[in-house]
Design an enzyme around this catalytic site. Sequence first.
Site, short mmCIF file in Angstrom:
data_model
loop_
_atom_site.label_atom_id
_atom_site.label_comp_id
_atom_site.label_asym_id
_atom_site.label_seq_id
_atom_site.Cartn_x
_atom_site.Cartn_y
_atom_site.Cartn_z
N GLY A 156 38.48 27.47 44.55
CA GLY A 156 38.92 28.08 43.31
C GLY A 156 38.72 29.58 43.38
O GLY A 156 37.89 30.07 44.15
N GLN A 183 37.78 38.06 40.41
CA GLN A 183 37.08 38.01 41.69
C GLN A 183 37.79 38.85 42.75
O GLN A 183 37.19 39.18 43.77
CB GLN A 183 36.95 36.58 42.20
CG GLN A 183 35.94 35.75 41.42
CD GLN A 183 35.85 34.36 42.00
OE1 GLN A 183 36.62 33.49 41.66
NE2 GLN A 183 34.92 34.18 42.92
N CYS A 191 29.83 29.99 45.20
CA CYS A 191 30.81 30.91 44.64
C CYS A 191 31.15 31.97 45.68
O CYS A 191 30.25 32.52 46.31
CB CYS A 191 30.25 31.56 43.38
SG CYS A 191 31.36 32.75 42.62
N LEU A 192 32.44 32.24 45.84
CA LEU A 192 32.87 33.25 46.81
C LEU A 192 32.33 34.64 46.45
O LEU A 192 32.17 35.48 47.32
CB LEU A 192 34.40 33.28 46.90
CG LEU A 192 35.05 31.98 47.41
CD1 LEU A 192 36.56 32.07 47.30
CD2 LEU A 192 34.62 31.67 48.82
N HIS A 238 33.91 26.59 36.12
CA HIS A 238 33.40 27.69 36.95
C HIS A 238 34.38 28.86 36.94
O HIS A 238 33.99 30.02 36.73
CB HIS A 238 33.18 27.17 38.38
CG HIS A 238 32.67 28.18 39.34
ND1 HIS A 238 31.39 28.12 39.86
CD2 HIS A 238 33.25 29.26 39.91
CE1 HIS A 238 31.22 29.15 40.69
NE2 HIS A 238 32.34 29.84 40.75
N GLU A 239 35.67 28.57 37.15
CA GLU A 239 36.67 29.65 37.20
C GLU A 239 36.91 30.27 35.83
O GLU A 239 37.06 31.49 35.71
CB GLU A 239 37.98 29.15 37.82
CG GLU A 239 37.87 28.64 39.24
CD GLU A 239 37.14 29.56 40.21
OE1 GLU A 239 37.18 30.79 40.05
OE2 GLU A 239 36.49 29.02 41.13
N HIS A 278 34.34 32.77 35.06
CA HIS A 278 34.63 34.08 35.66
C HIS A 278 35.46 34.93 34.71
O HIS A 278 35.24 36.14 34.58
CB HIS A 278 35.39 33.94 36.99
CG HIS A 278 34.51 33.70 38.16
ND1 HIS A 278 33.55 34.60 38.59
CD2 HIS A 278 34.45 32.66 39.01
CE1 HIS A 278 32.94 34.11 39.65
NE2 HIS A 278 33.46 32.93 39.93
#
Length: 172
Positions: free
Chosen positions: A46, A51, A93-94, A135-136, A139
């Site tokens: 994701g 991000q 998480c990236l 999660h996304e 963000h």
Amino acid sequence: MAILEICTFPNPVLKQKAVPIAEVDDSVRQLVEDMIETMYQAPGIGLAANQVGKPLRLIVYDITPRDQPRNPSVLINPEIVAGEGTQSQEEGCLSVPEYYAEVKRQAKVTVRGSNAQGETVEICGEGLLAVVLQHEIDHLEGVLMLDRISALKRALYTKRRQKQLKSQDEGH
């Protein structure tokens, strides 16, 4: 298509609340393609627009197992309209490199948004899909998974991350 740079903690863009996308035009469609390519390259399941330094209400995700054909999804201006139950799952998480933690989230969510064609869609997810959507969307609200763990764990990660960044700056 371009691979975009993923912003990592403590980049301030990650704490910014993303703005709604008024119109799905060519620039938005290009961003979607670039984000999907970036997500796969990372590799991740994701990615939210902030991000990659674009504070827009846009997420891409694909929870298809890696040995199966890719099946990316796009949500523009997503919002959670219903949720129930709780689950705890280890998340990464990236934008929070080299860190995984148990995060408590809703077990089931219904999310409404638009697809890449600008049509309204509603997605009901549970398990991993529910986690990825929450999660996304977090963000887009300027919330990182770090904000959902204990203050102690957050402080330990922050300290470790500052050391990493300092040694990178010093060229080690």
